[in-house]
Design a protein around this motif. Structure first.
Motif, PDB file in Angstrom:
ATOM      1  N   ALA A 238      21.753  36.983  19.973  1.00  0.00           N
ATOM      2  CA  ALA A 238      20.936  36.460  21.074  1.00  0.00           C
ATOM      3  C   ALA A 238      21.805  36.023  22.251  1.00  0.00           C
ATOM      4  N   LEU A 239      22.968  35.419  21.980  1.00  0.00           N
ATOM      5  CA  LEU A 239      23.838  34.968  23.060  1.00  0.00           C
ATOM      6  C   LEU A 239      24.495  36.145  23.772  1.00  0.00           C
ATOM      7  N   VAL A 240      24.758  37.224  23.048  1.00  0.00           N
ATOM      8  CA  VAL A 240      25.262  38.445  23.682  1.00  0.00           C
ATOM      9  C   VAL A 240      24.204  39.016  24.623  1.00  0.00           C
ATOM     10  N   LYS A 241      22.951  38.911  24.246  1.00  0.00           N
ATOM     11  CA  LYS A 241      21.865  39.368  25.134  1.00  0.00           C
ATOM     12  C   LYS A 241      21.811  38.516  26.404  1.00  0.00           C
ATOM     13  N   VAL A 242      22.138  37.240  26.273  1.00  0.00           N
ATOM     14  CA  VAL A 242      22.158  36.357  27.446  1.00  0.00           C
ATOM     15  C   VAL A 242      23.232  36.805  28.426  1.00  0.00           C
ATOM     16  N   ILE A 243      24.450  37.022  27.935  1.00  0.00           N
ATOM     17  CA  ILE A 243      25.542  37.376  28.858  1.00  0.00           C
ATOM     18  C   ILE A 243      25.392  38.776  29.435  1.00  0.00           C
ATOM     19  N   ASN A 244      24.593  39.622  28.764  1.00  0.00           N
ATOM     20  CA  ASN A 244      24.392  40.983  29.254  1.00  0.00           C
ATOM     21  C   ASN A 244      23.069  41.178  29.994  1.00  0.00           C
ATOM     22  N   HIS A 245      22.271  40.123  30.089  1.00  0.00           N
ATOM     23  CA  HIS A 245      20.972  40.270  30.758  1.00  0.00           C
ATOM     24  C   HIS A 245      21.205  40.570  32.238  1.00  0.00           C
ATOM     25  N   PRO A 246      20.544  41.593  32.772  1.00  0.00           N
ATOM     26  CA  PRO A 246      20.795  41.988  34.166  1.00  0.00           C
ATOM     27  C   PRO A 246      20.555  40.880  35.191  1.00  0.00           C
ATOM     28  N   LYS A 247      19.728  39.891  34.857  1.00  0.00           N
ATOM     29  CA  LYS A 247      19.465  38.808  35.801  1.00  0.00           C
ATOM     30  C   LYS A 247      20.405  37.621  35.616  1.00  0.00           C
ATOM     31  N   LEU A 248      21.271  37.694  34.602  1.00  0.00           N
ATOM     32  CA  LEU A 248      22.177  36.583  34.310  1.00  0.00           C
ATOM     33  C   LEU A 248      23.644  36.978  34.285  1.00  0.00           C
ATOM     34  N   LYS A 249      23.949  38.234  34.045  1.00  0.00           N
ATOM     35  CA  LYS A 249      25.301  38.658  33.676  1.00  0.00           C
ATOM     36  C   LYS A 249      26.367  38.401  34.731  1.00  0.00           C
ATOM     37  N   ASP A 250      25.972  38.211  35.986  1.00  0.00           N
ATOM     38  CA  ASP A 250      26.962  37.952  37.038  1.00  0.00           C
ATOM     39  C   ASP A 250      27.232  36.471  37.259  1.00  0.00           C
ATOM     40  N   LEU A 251      26.555  35.620  36.509  1.00  0.00           N
ATOM     41  CA  LEU A 251      26.760  34.177  36.624  1.00  0.00           C
ATOM     42  C   LEU A 251      27.996  33.750  35.824  1.00  0.00           C
ATOM     43  N   PRO A 252      28.582  32.605  36.150  1.00  0.00           N
ATOM     44  CA  PRO A 252      29.670  32.082  35.314  1.00  0.00           C
ATOM     45  C   PRO A 252      29.101  31.403  34.065  1.00  0.00           C
ATOM     46  N   PHE A 253      29.760  31.652  32.917  1.00  0.00           N
ATOM     47  CA  PHE A 253      29.346  31.080  31.638  1.00  0.00           C
ATOM     48  C   PHE A 253      30.420  30.111  31.155  1.00  0.00           C
ATOM     49  N   PHE A 254      29.984  28.946  30.674  1.00  0.00           N
ATOM     50  CA  PHE A 254      30.914  27.908  30.229  1.00  0.00           C
ATOM     51  C   PHE A 254      30.599  27.523  28.788  1.00  0.00           C
ATOM     52  N   LEU A 255      31.601  27.637  27.916  1.00  0.00           N
ATOM     53  CA  LEU A 255      31.453  27.251  26.518  1.00  0.00           C
ATOM     54  C   LEU A 255      31.648  25.749  26.369  1.00  0.00           C
ATOM     55  N   GLU A 256      30.722  25.110  25.643  1.00  0.00           N
ATOM     56  CA  GLU A 256      30.843  23.689  25.297  1.00  0.00           C
ATOM     57  C   GLU A 256      30.689  23.528  23.783  1.00  0.00           C
ATOM     58  N   THR A 257      31.197  24.478  23.065  1.00  0.00           N
ATOM     59  CA  THR A 257      31.072  24.482  21.611  1.00  0.00           C
ATOM     60  C   THR A 257      32.091  23.526  20.991  1.00  0.00           C
ATOM     61  N   PRO A 258      31.863  23.056  19.746  1.00  0.00           N
ATOM     62  CA  PRO A 258      32.804  22.129  19.100  1.00  0.00           C
ATOM     63  C   PRO A 258      34.076  22.857  18.659  1.00  0.00           C
ATOM     64  N   ASN A 259      35.017  22.998  19.572  1.00  0.00           N
ATOM     65  CA  ASN A 259      36.194  23.826  19.372  1.00  0.00           C
ATOM     66  C   ASN A 259      37.458  23.181  19.902  1.00  0.00           C
ATOM     67  N   ASP A 260      38.604  23.674  19.425  1.00  0.00           N
ATOM     68  CA  ASP A 260      39.884  23.409  20.056  1.00  0.00           C
ATOM     69  C   ASP A 260      40.215  24.607  20.949  1.00  0.00           C
ATOM     70  N   LEU A 261      41.373  24.591  21.582  1.00  0.00           N
ATOM     71  CA  LEU A 261      41.732  25.653  22.520  1.00  0.00           C
ATOM     72  C   LEU A 261      41.763  27.020  21.830  1.00  0.00           C
ATOM     73  N   GLU A 262      42.336  27.081  20.637  1.00  0.00           N
ATOM     74  CA  GLU A 262      42.399  28.344  19.903  1.00  0.00           C
ATOM     75  C   GLU A 262      40.999  28.868  19.596  1.00  0.00           C
ATOM     76  N   GLY A 263      40.114  27.955  19.216  1.00  0.00           N
ATOM     77  CA  GLY A 263      38.738  28.352  18.918  1.00  0.00           C
ATOM     78  C   GLY A 263      38.026  28.898  20.133  1.00  0.00           C
ATOM     79  N   TYR A 264      38.249  28.254  21.279  1.00  0.00           N
ATOM     80  CA  TYR A 264      37.659  28.773  22.522  1.00  0.00           C
ATOM     81  C   TYR A 264      38.190  30.175  22.821  1.00  0.00           C
ATOM     82  N   GLY A 265      39.475  30.371  22.597  1.00  0.00           N
ATOM     83  CA  GLY A 265      40.050  31.684  22.842  1.00  0.00           C
ATOM     84  C   GLY A 265      39.394  32.760  21.993  1.00  0.00           C
ATOM     85  N   LYS A 266      39.130  32.443  20.740  1.00  0.00           N
ATOM     86  CA  LYS A 266      38.478  33.401  19.842  1.00  0.00           C
ATOM     87  C   LYS A 266      37.054  33.709  20.318  1.00  0.00           C
ATOM     88  N   GLU A 267      36.335  32.666  20.744  1.00  0.00           N
ATOM     89  CA  GLU A 267      34.962  32.889  21.225  1.00  0.00           C
ATOM     90  C   GLU A 267      34.949  33.733  22.496  1.00  0.00           C
TER      91      GLU A 267
END
Length: 277
Positions: A238-267
Protein backbone atom coordinates in the motif's frame (compact mmCIF):
# COMPACT_ATOMS: atom_id res chain seq x y z
CA UNK A 1 13.39 10.78 -9.06
CA UNK A 2 11.86 9.82 -5.73
CA UNK A 3 12.20 12.62 -3.19
CA UNK A 4 12.65 10.75 0.05
CA UNK A 5 14.32 11.30 3.37
CA UNK A 6 13.76 10.79 7.06
CA UNK A 7 13.78 12.55 10.38
CA UNK A 8 17.33 13.47 11.38
CA UNK A 9 18.79 15.38 14.32
CA UNK A 10 20.43 18.79 14.10
CA UNK A 11 22.02 18.39 17.54
CA UNK A 12 25.49 18.20 15.92
CA UNK A 13 24.70 20.90 13.38
CA UNK A 14 23.19 21.12 9.91
CA UNK A 15 26.35 20.00 8.12
CA UNK A 16 26.60 16.77 10.12
CA UNK A 17 22.90 16.18 9.54
CA UNK A 18 23.48 16.62 5.82
CA UNK A 19 26.31 14.09 5.86
CA UNK A 20 24.00 11.57 7.54
CA UNK A 21 21.42 12.14 4.80
CA UNK A 22 24.00 11.55 2.09
CA UNK A 23 25.16 8.34 3.81
CA UNK A 24 21.68 6.78 3.45
CA UNK A 25 20.91 8.11 -0.04
CA UNK A 26 18.32 10.60 1.20
CA UNK A 27 17.65 13.67 -0.93
CA UNK A 28 15.35 15.48 1.49
CA UNK A 29 15.40 15.92 5.27
CA UNK A 30 13.03 16.57 8.17
CA UNK A 31 14.37 17.88 11.48
CA UNK A 32 13.07 19.26 14.76
CA UNK A 33 13.77 22.96 15.19
CA UNK A 34 14.56 22.30 18.88
CA UNK A 35 14.05 19.55 21.46
CA UNK A 36 10.73 17.91 20.48
CA UNK A 37 9.57 18.16 24.10
CA UNK A 38 10.24 21.89 24.21
CA UNK A 39 13.02 24.20 25.28
CA UNK A 40 15.09 26.87 23.63
CA UNK A 41 16.52 26.40 20.16
CA UNK A 42 20.26 26.56 19.51
CA UNK A 43 21.52 29.71 17.90
CA UNK A 44 22.15 29.50 14.17
CA UNK A 45 25.81 28.95 13.22
CA UNK A 46 26.07 30.72 9.87
CA UNK A 47 29.29 28.92 8.92
CA UNK A 48 27.60 25.57 9.60
CA UNK A 49 24.58 26.64 7.54
CA UNK A 50 26.80 27.61 4.61
CA UNK A 51 28.66 24.28 4.71
CA UNK A 52 25.32 22.46 4.77
CA UNK A 53 24.02 24.45 1.80
CA UNK A 54 27.10 23.56 -0.24
CA UNK A 55 26.73 19.88 0.69
CA UNK A 56 23.02 19.95 -0.10
CA UNK A 57 23.58 21.55 -3.50
CA UNK A 58 26.31 19.05 -4.38
CA UNK A 59 24.09 16.11 -3.41
CA UNK A 60 20.77 17.55 -4.65
CA UNK A 61 19.17 17.64 -1.20
CA UNK A 62 16.05 19.78 -1.39
CA UNK A 63 12.64 20.33 0.24
CA UNK A 64 13.74 20.70 3.86
CA UNK A 65 10.92 20.18 6.34
CA UNK A 66 11.34 21.64 9.82
CA UNK A 67 9.06 20.15 12.49
CA UNK A 68 7.77 22.15 15.44
CA UNK A 69 8.16 20.62 18.92
CA UNK A 70 5.33 18.39 20.13
CA UNK A 71 4.73 20.70 23.09
CA UNK A 72 3.53 23.48 20.80
CA UNK A 73 -0.26 23.72 21.27
CA UNK A 74 -1.87 26.68 19.55
CA UNK A 75 -5.32 25.49 20.68
CA UNK A 76 -4.52 25.31 24.39
CA UNK A 77 -6.97 26.64 26.98
CA UNK A 78 -4.27 28.44 28.97
CA UNK A 79 -3.12 31.77 27.45
CA UNK A 80 0.49 31.16 28.51
CA UNK A 81 0.59 27.88 26.53
CA UNK A 82 -0.85 29.56 23.45
CA UNK A 83 1.73 32.33 23.84
CA UNK A 84 4.53 29.74 24.08
CA UNK A 85 3.28 28.22 20.82
CA UNK A 86 3.19 31.62 19.15
CA UNK A 87 6.63 32.75 20.32
CA UNK A 88 8.16 29.38 19.40
CA UNK A 89 6.75 29.49 15.89
CA UNK A 90 7.82 33.11 15.38
CA UNK A 91 11.38 32.16 16.35
CA UNK A 92 11.34 29.02 14.19
CA UNK A 93 10.05 30.82 11.11
CA UNK A 94 12.68 33.53 11.54
CA UNK A 95 15.42 30.87 11.57
CA UNK A 96 13.90 29.08 8.56
CA UNK A 97 14.69 32.12 6.43
CA UNK A 98 18.32 30.92 6.50
CA UNK A 99 16.92 28.22 4.18
CA UNK A 100 14.58 30.12 1.83
CA UNK A 101 11.73 28.35 0.12
CA UNK A 102 11.35 25.37 2.43
CA UNK A 103 8.63 24.11 4.81
CA UNK A 104 7.66 24.17 8.47
CA UNK A 105 5.26 21.54 9.82
CA UNK A 106 3.27 21.53 13.06
CA UNK A 107 0.51 19.57 14.76
CA UNK A 108 -2.52 21.89 14.75
CA UNK A 109 -3.16 21.40 18.46
CA UNK A 110 -5.50 19.88 21.04
CA UNK A 111 -8.57 21.73 22.28
CA UNK A 112 -8.32 20.03 25.73
CA UNK A 113 -12.06 20.00 26.32
CA UNK A 114 -12.93 23.46 25.02
CA UNK A 115 -14.37 22.03 21.82
CA UNK A 116 -13.09 21.91 18.26
CA UNK A 117 -14.57 25.29 17.29
CA UNK A 118 -12.87 27.17 20.12
CA UNK A 119 -9.53 25.44 19.57
CA UNK A 120 -9.72 26.03 15.82
CA UNK A 121 -10.27 29.75 16.31
CA UNK A 122 -7.18 29.96 18.52
CA UNK A 123 -5.10 28.24 15.82
CA UNK A 124 -6.40 30.59 13.14
CA UNK A 125 -5.75 33.64 15.31
CA UNK A 126 -2.15 32.57 15.92
CA UNK A 127 -1.40 31.80 12.28
CA UNK A 128 -2.87 35.09 11.08
CA UNK A 129 -0.70 36.94 13.61
CA UNK A 130 2.46 35.06 12.66
CA UNK A 131 2.41 34.48 8.90
CA UNK A 132 3.93 37.43 7.03
CA UNK A 133 3.77 38.30 3.30
CA UNK A 134 7.55 38.43 3.00
CA UNK A 135 8.29 34.97 4.42
CA UNK A 136 9.40 32.24 2.00
CA UNK A 137 8.54 29.26 4.24
CA UNK A 138 5.33 27.29 3.74
CA UNK A 139 3.60 26.56 7.04
CA UNK A 140 2.08 23.07 6.94
CA UNK A 141 -0.77 21.71 9.05
CA UNK A 142 -0.26 18.02 9.75
CA UNK A 143 -3.17 15.58 9.42
CA UNK A 144 -3.75 13.89 12.77
CA UNK A 145 -5.01 10.49 13.97
CA UNK A 146 -7.72 11.96 16.20
CA UNK A 147 -6.56 10.69 19.58
CA UNK A 148 -7.80 12.61 22.57
CA UNK A 149 -8.86 16.15 21.68
CA UNK A 150 -6.60 16.57 18.63
CA UNK A 151 -7.70 19.03 15.96
CA UNK A 152 -6.98 17.97 12.39
CA UNK A 153 -8.48 14.48 12.74
CA UNK A 154 -10.18 14.75 9.35
CA UNK A 155 -9.84 16.76 6.16
CA UNK A 156 -12.76 19.00 7.09
CA UNK A 157 -11.04 20.22 10.27
CA UNK A 158 -7.90 21.08 8.30
CA UNK A 159 -9.97 22.89 5.68
CA UNK A 160 -11.75 24.92 8.38
CA UNK A 161 -8.39 26.34 9.42
CA UNK A 162 -7.08 27.03 5.91
CA UNK A 163 -10.31 28.77 4.89
CA UNK A 164 -9.75 31.49 7.49
CA UNK A 165 -6.05 32.12 6.93
CA UNK A 166 -5.48 35.56 5.43
CA UNK A 167 -2.27 34.72 3.52
CA UNK A 168 -3.32 31.42 1.98
CA UNK A 169 -0.29 31.26 -0.31
CA UNK A 170 1.85 30.58 2.77
CA UNK A 171 -0.22 27.69 4.20
CA UNK A 172 -0.47 24.04 3.22
CA UNK A 173 -0.78 20.46 4.45
CA UNK A 174 1.54 17.61 5.38
CA UNK A 175 -0.34 14.32 5.08
CA UNK A 176 0.76 11.55 7.45
CA UNK A 177 -0.11 8.05 6.17
CA UNK A 178 -0.19 6.52 9.66
CA UNK A 179 -2.31 9.34 11.03
CA UNK A 180 -4.95 9.32 8.31
CA UNK A 181 -5.12 5.50 8.35
CA UNK A 182 -5.59 5.52 12.14
CA UNK A 183 -8.05 8.37 11.60
CA UNK A 184 -10.31 6.21 9.41
CA UNK A 185 -9.09 6.84 5.85
CA UNK A 186 -8.52 3.40 4.31
CA UNK A 187 -5.48 4.02 2.12
CA UNK A 188 -4.88 0.27 1.86
CA UNK A 189 -8.09 -0.53 -0.02
CA UNK A 190 -9.33 2.89 -1.12
CA UNK A 191 -6.29 5.05 -1.89
CA UNK A 192 -7.81 6.67 -4.99
CA UNK A 193 -10.98 7.53 -3.10
CA UNK A 194 -9.03 9.04 -0.19
CA UNK A 195 -6.94 11.19 -2.54
CA UNK A 196 -10.09 12.31 -4.36
CA UNK A 197 -11.74 13.19 -1.04
CA UNK A 198 -8.69 15.23 -0.02
CA UNK A 199 -8.79 17.04 -3.35
CA UNK A 200 -12.50 17.83 -3.09
CA UNK A 201 -12.32 19.06 0.51
CA UNK A 202 -8.89 20.73 0.78
CA UNK A 203 -7.40 20.64 -2.72
CA UNK A 204 -4.27 18.82 -3.83
CA UNK A 205 -2.68 22.18 -4.59
CA UNK A 206 -2.38 22.55 -0.79
CA UNK A 207 -0.55 19.24 -0.30
CA UNK A 208 3.19 19.93 -0.01
CA UNK A 209 4.63 16.92 1.85
CA UNK A 210 3.89 13.39 3.03
CA UNK A 211 4.99 11.65 6.20
CA UNK A 212 5.39 8.06 5.01
CA UNK A 213 4.76 5.80 7.98
CA UNK A 214 3.29 2.36 8.54
CA UNK A 215 0.87 1.91 11.45
CA UNK A 216 0.89 -0.45 14.43
CA UNK A 217 -2.89 -0.09 14.63
CA UNK A 218 -5.97 -0.91 12.61
CA UNK A 219 -7.71 1.62 10.39
CA UNK A 220 -9.96 3.98 12.38
CA UNK A 221 -8.22 3.18 15.69
CA UNK A 222 -7.42 6.87 16.44
CA UNK A 223 -4.19 5.89 18.24
CA UNK A 224 -1.15 7.16 16.26
CA UNK A 225 1.55 4.49 16.65
CA UNK A 226 4.06 4.44 13.81
CA UNK A 227 5.53 1.18 12.52
CA UNK A 228 8.48 0.43 10.27
CA UNK A 229 7.71 0.31 6.55
CA UNK A 230 6.09 -3.02 5.71
CA UNK A 231 5.79 -4.12 9.34
CA UNK A 232 2.44 -2.55 10.18
CA UNK A 233 -1.21 -2.69 9.17
CA UNK A 234 -0.76 -0.47 6.13
CA UNK A 235 1.99 -2.63 4.65
CA UNK A 236 4.65 -2.22 2.00
CA UNK A 237 2.37 -2.82 -0.98
CA UNK A 238 0.00 0.00 0.00
CA UNK A 239 2.84 2.43 0.79
CA UNK A 240 4.49 1.66 -2.56
CA UNK A 241 1.18 2.62 -4.19
CA UNK A 242 1.33 5.92 -2.30
CA UNK A 243 4.80 6.85 -3.57
CA UNK A 244 3.88 5.80 -7.11
CA UNK A 245 0.45 7.44 -7.26
CA UNK A 246 0.45 9.91 -10.18
CA UNK A 247 -1.05 12.64 -7.98
CA UNK A 248 1.49 12.15 -5.18
CA UNK A 249 4.73 10.79 -6.64
CA UNK A 250 6.40 14.17 -7.19
CA UNK A 251 5.96 15.25 -3.57
CA UNK A 252 8.70 14.89 -0.95
CA UNK A 253 8.25 11.89 1.38
CA UNK A 254 9.59 11.83 4.95
CA UNK A 255 10.02 8.68 7.03
CA UNK A 256 9.17 8.93 10.74
CA UNK A 257 9.38 5.23 11.46
CA UNK A 258 10.91 3.84 14.71
CA UNK A 259 14.40 3.46 13.26
CA UNK A 260 18.07 4.28 13.62
CA UNK A 261 20.10 5.69 10.72
CA UNK A 262 20.89 2.24 9.30
CA UNK A 263 17.22 1.30 9.44
CA UNK A 264 16.23 4.45 7.59
CA UNK A 265 18.81 3.63 4.94
CA UNK A 266 17.29 0.18 4.43
CA UNK A 267 13.78 1.63 4.13
CA UNK A 268 14.92 4.26 1.64
CA UNK A 269 16.53 1.56 -0.50
CA UNK A 270 13.39 -0.59 -0.44
CA UNK A 271 11.24 2.34 -1.48
CA UNK A 272 13.65 3.51 -4.19
CA UNK A 273 13.71 -0.05 -5.57
CA UNK A 274 9.92 0.02 -5.79
CA UNK A 275 9.54 3.52 -7.24
CA UNK A 276 8.55 3.88 -10.88
CA UNK A 277 10.04 6.96 -12.55
Amino acid sequence: MLKIGCHLSISKGFYEMGKEAVSINANTIQFFTRNPRGGAAKEIDEEDVQKFKELAKENKIENLLAHAPYTLNAAAAKPELRNFAKETMIDDLKKMEYFPGNMYNFHPGSHVGQGVEVGTEYIIEMLNDIIKPEQTTKVLLETMAGKGSEIGRNFEEIKNIIDKIDLKDHIGVCLDTCHIFDGGYDIVNKLDEVIEEFDQIIGLDKLYAIHLNDSMNECNSHKDRHAKIGEGNIGLEALVKVINHPKLKDLPFFLETPNDLEGYGKEIKILRDNYKN
